[in-house]
Design a protein around this motif. Structure first.
Motif, mmCIF file in Angstrom:
data_model
loop_
_atom_site.group_PDB
_atom_site.id
_atom_site.type_symbol
_atom_site.label_atom_id
_atom_site.label_comp_id
_atom_site.label_asym_id
_atom_site.label_seq_id
_atom_site.Cartn_x
_atom_site.Cartn_y
_atom_site.Cartn_z
ATOM 1 N N PRO A 214 0.901 -1.345 0.179
ATOM 2 C CA PRO A 214 0.027 -0.327 0.017
ATOM 3 C C PRO A 214 0.785 1.219 -0.239
ATOM 4 N N GLY A 215 0.791 1.871 -0.899
ATOM 5 C CA GLY A 215 1.879 3.216 -1.087
ATOM 6 C C GLY A 215 2.544 3.032 -2.382
ATOM 7 N N ALA A 216 2.329 2.186 -3.211
ATOM 8 C CA ALA A 216 3.120 1.788 -4.398
ATOM 9 C C ALA A 216 2.255 2.044 -5.530
ATOM 10 N N PHE A 217 3.073 2.520 -6.783
ATOM 11 C CA PHE A 217 2.210 2.319 -8.037
ATOM 12 C C PHE A 217 3.069 2.368 -9.387
ATOM 13 N N MET A 218 4.232 1.723 -9.054
ATOM 14 C CA MET A 218 5.099 1.634 -10.098
ATOM 15 C C MET A 218 4.590 0.766 -11.089
ATOM 16 N N ASP A 219 4.250 -0.487 -10.800
ATOM 17 C CA ASP A 219 3.645 -1.352 -11.807
ATOM 18 C C ASP A 219 2.554 -0.886 -12.447
ATOM 19 N N GLY B 219 12.086 -3.710 -1.319
ATOM 20 C CA GLY B 219 10.630 -4.090 -1.441
ATOM 21 C C GLY B 219 10.408 -3.987 -2.972
ATOM 22 N N SER B 220 8.988 -3.502 -3.000
ATOM 23 C CA SER B 220 8.734 -3.181 -4.479
ATOM 24 C C SER B 220 9.178 -1.858 -4.851
ATOM 25 N N GLY B 221 9.124 -0.868 -4.147
ATOM 26 C CA GLY B 221 9.580 0.358 -4.544
ATOM 27 C C GLY B 221 8.662 1.427 -4.075
ATOM 28 N N GLY B 222 7.872 1.259 -3.114
ATOM 29 C CA GLY B 222 7.106 2.266 -2.431
ATOM 30 C C GLY B 222 7.920 3.040 -1.390
ATOM 31 N N VAL B 223 8.125 4.230 -1.483
ATOM 32 C CA VAL B 223 8.954 5.245 -0.791
ATOM 33 C C VAL B 223 8.096 6.120 0.129
ATOM 34 N N ILE B 224 7.842 6.178 1.381
ATOM 35 C CA ILE B 224 7.037 7.155 1.860
ATOM 36 C C ILE B 224 7.849 7.903 2.937
ATOM 37 N N VAL B 225 7.929 9.176 2.602
ATOM 38 C CA VAL B 225 8.682 10.027 3.271
ATOM 39 C C VAL B 225 7.804 10.626 4.474
ATOM 40 N N VAL C 117 12.741 1.750 -10.113
ATOM 41 C CA VAL C 117 11.612 2.582 -10.252
ATOM 42 C C VAL C 117 10.963 2.728 -8.946
ATOM 43 N N PHE C 118 10.786 3.942 -8.210
ATOM 44 C CA PHE C 118 10.306 4.156 -7.016
ATOM 45 C C PHE C 118 8.961 4.892 -7.115
ATOM 46 N N ALA C 119 8.118 4.815 -6.140
ATOM 47 C CA ALA C 119 6.818 5.586 -6.203
ATOM 48 C C ALA C 119 7.101 6.430 -4.789
ATOM 49 N N LEU C 120 7.498 7.769 -4.977
ATOM 50 C CA LEU C 120 7.736 8.757 -4.079
ATOM 51 C C LEU C 120 6.613 9.255 -3.608
ATOM 52 N N THR C 121 6.214 9.265 -2.286
ATOM 53 C CA THR C 121 4.907 9.842 -1.677
ATOM 54 C C THR C 121 5.023 10.309 -0.318
ATOM 55 N N GLY C 122 4.075 10.842 0.303
ATOM 56 C CA GLY C 122 4.090 11.388 1.690
ATOM 57 C C GLY C 122 4.490 12.515 1.686
ATOM 58 N N ASP C 123 5.145 12.910 2.715
ATOM 59 C CA ASP C 123 5.473 14.530 3.027
ATOM 60 C C ASP C 123 6.664 14.940 2.123
ATOM 61 N N VAL C 124 6.878 14.662 0.828
ATOM 62 C CA VAL C 124 7.793 15.138 0.054
ATOM 63 C C VAL C 124 7.148 16.094 -1.023
ATOM 64 N N LYS C 125 8.105 17.162 -1.452
ATOM 65 C CA LYS C 125 7.692 17.995 -2.533
ATOM 66 C C LYS C 125 7.174 17.200 -3.801
ATOM 67 N N ASN C 126 8.030 16.662 -4.423
ATOM 68 C CA ASN C 126 7.749 16.201 -5.787
ATOM 69 C C ASN C 126 7.411 14.773 -5.525
ATOM 70 N N THR C 127 6.113 14.579 -5.346
ATOM 71 C CA THR C 127 5.492 13.023 -5.299
ATOM 72 C C THR C 127 5.434 12.655 -6.716
ATOM 73 N N GLY C 128 5.444 11.364 -7.070
ATOM 74 C CA GLY C 128 5.500 10.865 -8.212
ATOM 75 C C GLY C 128 6.196 9.394 -8.656
ATOM 76 N N LEU C 129 6.529 9.304 -9.790
ATOM 77 C CA LEU C 129 7.177 8.011 -10.397
ATOM 78 C C LEU C 129 8.399 8.337 -10.847
#
Ligand SMILES: Cc1cc2nc3c(=O)[nH]c(=O)nc-3n(C[C@H](O)[C@H](O)[C@H](O)COP(=O)(O)O)c2cc1C
Ligand code: FES
Lengths: 612, 160
Positions: A196-201, A422-428, A349-361
């Motif tokens: 939960p928190g990943a959308f690379m695939d 993991g699969s690449g979800g990065v939650i800041v 590939v990482f899904a950058l999310t959470g409290d980071v400015k440039n969320t995205g793939l």
């Protein structure tokens, strides 16, 4: 030949932000201005910087526009398309400098696109566009020039490892699949993306479906499989649609079916959809799910490469793993192995999310530091807050802190620190997050998703959850932390599948790095980040209160009393901490204070039932 | 209920056709259940019995599959299912607050359906739109960056 290519990002982020409406407005205005024949509108998959959405690019110049609205369309058409003057207002600026094209934007500068090479550049529903970028050359080369063993050797030399989380060497897995002789073998693409928190695939399947299918065909040829399955989660309807559409188009021209490219290789695939169970991402559970059963894992060995789907040798590969293959065969194993460090080659590939400015793939070379990933590519923390932790690997992973920011990202270094690729979800996370609460969140996830087959996972995780529940509700006691560590380690050792074997990690890693926060919860009955509602209290600052009574009227449990002269008071025992008073107070007189109020503290003592 | 018990019903005819189509693929149970849920809205035991006899799969196996996967429901659900994402990204960005807002607005708790049968409030784990967190989904429409109750109310009003 059209004069202008307009690439509109239609990834899930931009679509939700309105990119389809913008596209329609473009069509309308282009027609009105007689430009329809000069401008080629292409709907692409995710371009990456979801936070800037809706985004688009205009070629030949390569101008990059961000946060475009329907009202901006007219200006783009008249200024840019008609008069040749790009609209500066919609470009990215950094330190007051205009960044007209993608290459100049810091978000893209440290990225290296391999799996995502085409994503955001081509129309994912057009096979012709895929072919125009060199599509199907890799499978053509493999089928006409290479033996199965040679095909496997290329992947071995490239050093590619599974991107689905485990990091198992892909070449080795194929070798097992190849060595096991059988009348029928299968290849499965794991697109369950349960973290939960990943959308690379998802983005890969939606943005460049042909590439994933081509990768699957190469894998199938290498191991000798004639049939493939895409196991895609039901939450991804667009991905399912695109893969099905792509396969239909390929069947029509003979790229799927018998004797592909006139070779002896025949192959076809079908889509099966998941039905909402995290454990089905585990390969043996996934296989049982395709077989139409409850998706429960079975012990390994036998590994699927030996006895998998319908007891036949089966190789399960992740979407991103497959998406790397075409580039490896086109550009060579050495090229791929030249990226990355140590035993972690290529890109991730990482899904950058959470409290980071440039969320995205994003896609970065292996070995990049967390600092570069979060602060350079990610642009740092939002709202000027402080970085607190980064969570990698989802419910199987762990949290890392400030101290670990210079760690290069590799499979080994992350494991060593108690997290995982993991699969690449990065939650800041910034300093408003309570790490005990975050760990409880992941544990809750694992408790619910445990399939129930083996007892360490089914019961042990519940036990741990109970302790976490106590700690966050003010009933924590001396020895709880030690008990969590003991239980966690036992569950890791004794569970049947990867779910239980990794589920204690979020708790164990937060204890390792944020033990003082656990202590504050247990000993001081206080949540320093002011998240756990039982361990905070609300208080009205009488020097600020103007006695307007708004809070008292909005309080759902009528626990605020007072009058204009005496001001208002919250009765702590009845307060449910909903925060309404804070929301409505016109003068911000309501304070949230970490720690239980002494009145409540004396009322809550652990009862026998609550102790585990 | 009477409709569900009546196997002559149009819905069963539709299901029967789908089953004969799906029989061509190997072990189509999950695919059939998905289609059945699309037709009936949920999977009451009567429907499971019907599938059991059509596919010649024991009822206990079907029941086991239905109860295993979150996607399947044995309770009727509303015309619109509001799936609030409780994945990690959404959680840290305030998913619990959204659940509270919707719950207050509709007067139902998580998992419940409104009396008029319009809405069911449900949770999913990550819909892959994490960069828009917090997110909820109604049908195939994703609503992201939800911050205020007014936004929630606006969106729900579109479905009345
Ligand atoms: C609980 C659990 C969940 C998993 N979920 C996924 C997933 O969503 N996607 C995935 O590709 N692999 C997942 N895996 C890993 C798979 O079991 C398997 O290792 C992987 O699909 C192999 O592909 P790869 O070698 O290309 O990475 C999961 C494993 C476990 C234990
Ligand atoms: S966590 Fe909500 S969409 Fe991913």
């Amino acid at each position: 030949m059209k004069r202008i290519d307009l690439l509109i990002c239609c990834g899930s982020g931009c679509v939700s932000a309105g990119s389809l409406k913008i596209k329609n407005k473009f069509i309308e205005l282009l027609e009105a201005n007689d430009l329809r024949s000069e401008v080629n509108i292409i709907e692409t998959g995710c371009m990456g910087p979801c936070d800037f959405g809706p985004v688009m690019m205009v070629y030949p110049e390569g101008v990059f526009y961000q946060k475009v609205t329907v009202d901006d369309v007219e200006e783009i058409v008249t200024e840019h398309f008609l008069k040749g003057r790009p609209v500066q207002r919609l470009m990215v600026t950094e330190d007051d400098k205009l960044k007209a094209t993608k290459k100049e934007i810091p978000f893209y500068q440290k990225q290296v696109k391999v799996a995502l090479e085409n994503c955001g550049h081509i129309d994912p529903e057009s096979m012709d566009e895929y072919i125009a970028t060199g599509g199907f050359e890799a499978i053509g080369k493999v089928l006409s020039e290479m033996s199965q063993q040679e095909t496997i050797d290329v992947v071995k030399d490239s050093g590619l490892r599974g991107r689905g989380g485990g990091g198992f060497p892909t070449g080795l897995k194929w070798q097992f699949g190849f060595n096991n002789k059988a009348d029928q073998k299968y290849i499965i693409c794991n697109a369950d993306e349960g973290d939960p928190g990943a959308f690379m695939d998802r983005s890969l399947l939606e943005g460049d479906p042909y590439r994933v299918i081509e990768g699957m065909m190469i894998a199938a040829y290498a191991i000798g499989a004639s049939r493939g399955y895409f196991y895609i989660r039901a939450e991804y309807p667009l991905a399912i649609k695109r893969i099905k559409l792509a396969m239909e188009q390929m069947r029509e021209v003979g790229l799927l079916g018998d004797n592909i490219f006139g070779s002896a290789f025949s192959f076809d695939a079908e889509v099966r959809t998941g039905a909402g169970a995290f454990v089905c991402g585990e390969e043996t559970a996934l296989i049982h799910s395709i077989e139409g059963m409850r998706g429960q894992p079975t012990p390994k060995p036998p590994f699927p490469a030996e006895r998998g789907l319908w007891d036949k040798p089966t190789v399960v590969n992740n979407v991103e793993t497959l998406a790397n293959l075409t580039s490896i065969y086109n550009k060579g194993a050495e090229w791929f192995a030249s990226m990355g460090v140590g035993k972690s080659k290529g890109t991730k590939v990482f899904a950058l999310t959470g409290d980071v400015k440039n969320t995205g793939l994003v896609e970065v070379p292996m070995g990049i530091t967390l600092r570069d990933l979060i602060f350079e590519v990610g642009g740092g923390i939002t709202n000027g807050r402080k970085f607190k932790a980064v969570q990698l690997g989802g419910p199987s992973g762990g949290c890392l802190t400030e101290k670990d920011l210079d760690t290069p990202i590799t499979y080994e270094s992350l494991l060593e620190k108690g997290a995982m690729m993991g699969s690449g979800g990065v939650i800041v996370m910034n300093d408003t997050n309570c790490m005990v609460n975050v760990a409880k969140f992941f544990l809750d996830f694992s408790v619910e998703e445990s399939c129930g087959k083996c007892f360490p996972c089914r019961l042990g995780l519940k036990q741990m959850y109970g302790i976490m529940e106590n700690i966050t509700s003010g009933k924590g006691k001396e020895g709880d932390i030690e008990e969590l560590i003991r239980l966690g380690n036992d569950i890791k050792k004794a569970s049947l599948c990867g779910l239980g074997q990794t589920a204690p990690n979020p708790v164990l890693s937060t204890i390792r790095y944020f033990r003082e926060e656990y202590d504050a919860h247990i000993k001081n009955k206080s949540c320093p980040a002011k998240v756990c509602t039982s361990l905070i209290h609300f208080d009205i600052d009488k020097s600020k209160c103007i006695g307007c009574s708004l809070c008292a009227r909005k309080c759902p449990v009528n626990c605020i009393t007072g009058n204009r002269e005496d001001k208002y008071t919250i009765h702590q025992l009845d307060c449910i901490k909903c925060g309404n008073c804070d929301d409505v107070c016109p003068v911000h007189a309501v304070n949230i204070i970490p720690g239980m109020h002494y009145e409540t503290l004396s009322a809550v003592q652990p009862t026998k039932k609550d102790t585990y | 209920m009477s409709q569900i018990a009546n196997y002559d019903n149009q819905m069963y005819k539709e299901l029967k056709e789908i089953i004969s189509e799906k029989k061509k693929i190997r072990n189509p149970l999950i695919e059939v259940l998905r289609e059945a849920q699309a037709i009936f809205g949920y999977l009451p035991i009567e429907v499971q019995q019907f599938i059991s006899s059509e596919l010649d799969v024991p009822l206990n196996k079907i029941y086991g599959v239905v109860t295993f996967y979150n996607f399947f429901s044995m309770k009727p659900r509303g015309k619109y299912v509001i799936n609030v994402c409780t994945g990690t990204a959404c959680y840290v960005k305030g998913a619990p607050r959204i659940i509270q807002m919707i719950s207050e607005e509709l007067g139902i708790e998580m998992g419940e359906t409104t009396k008029d049968g319009q809405f069911t409030l449900s949770a999913v784990r990550c819909v892959g739109a994490c960069s828009l967190a917090p997110v909820f989904v109604i049908g195939e429409e994703t609503y992201g960056r939800i911050e205020t109750k007014a936004q929630v109310v606006d969106i729900l009003n579109q479905y009345h």
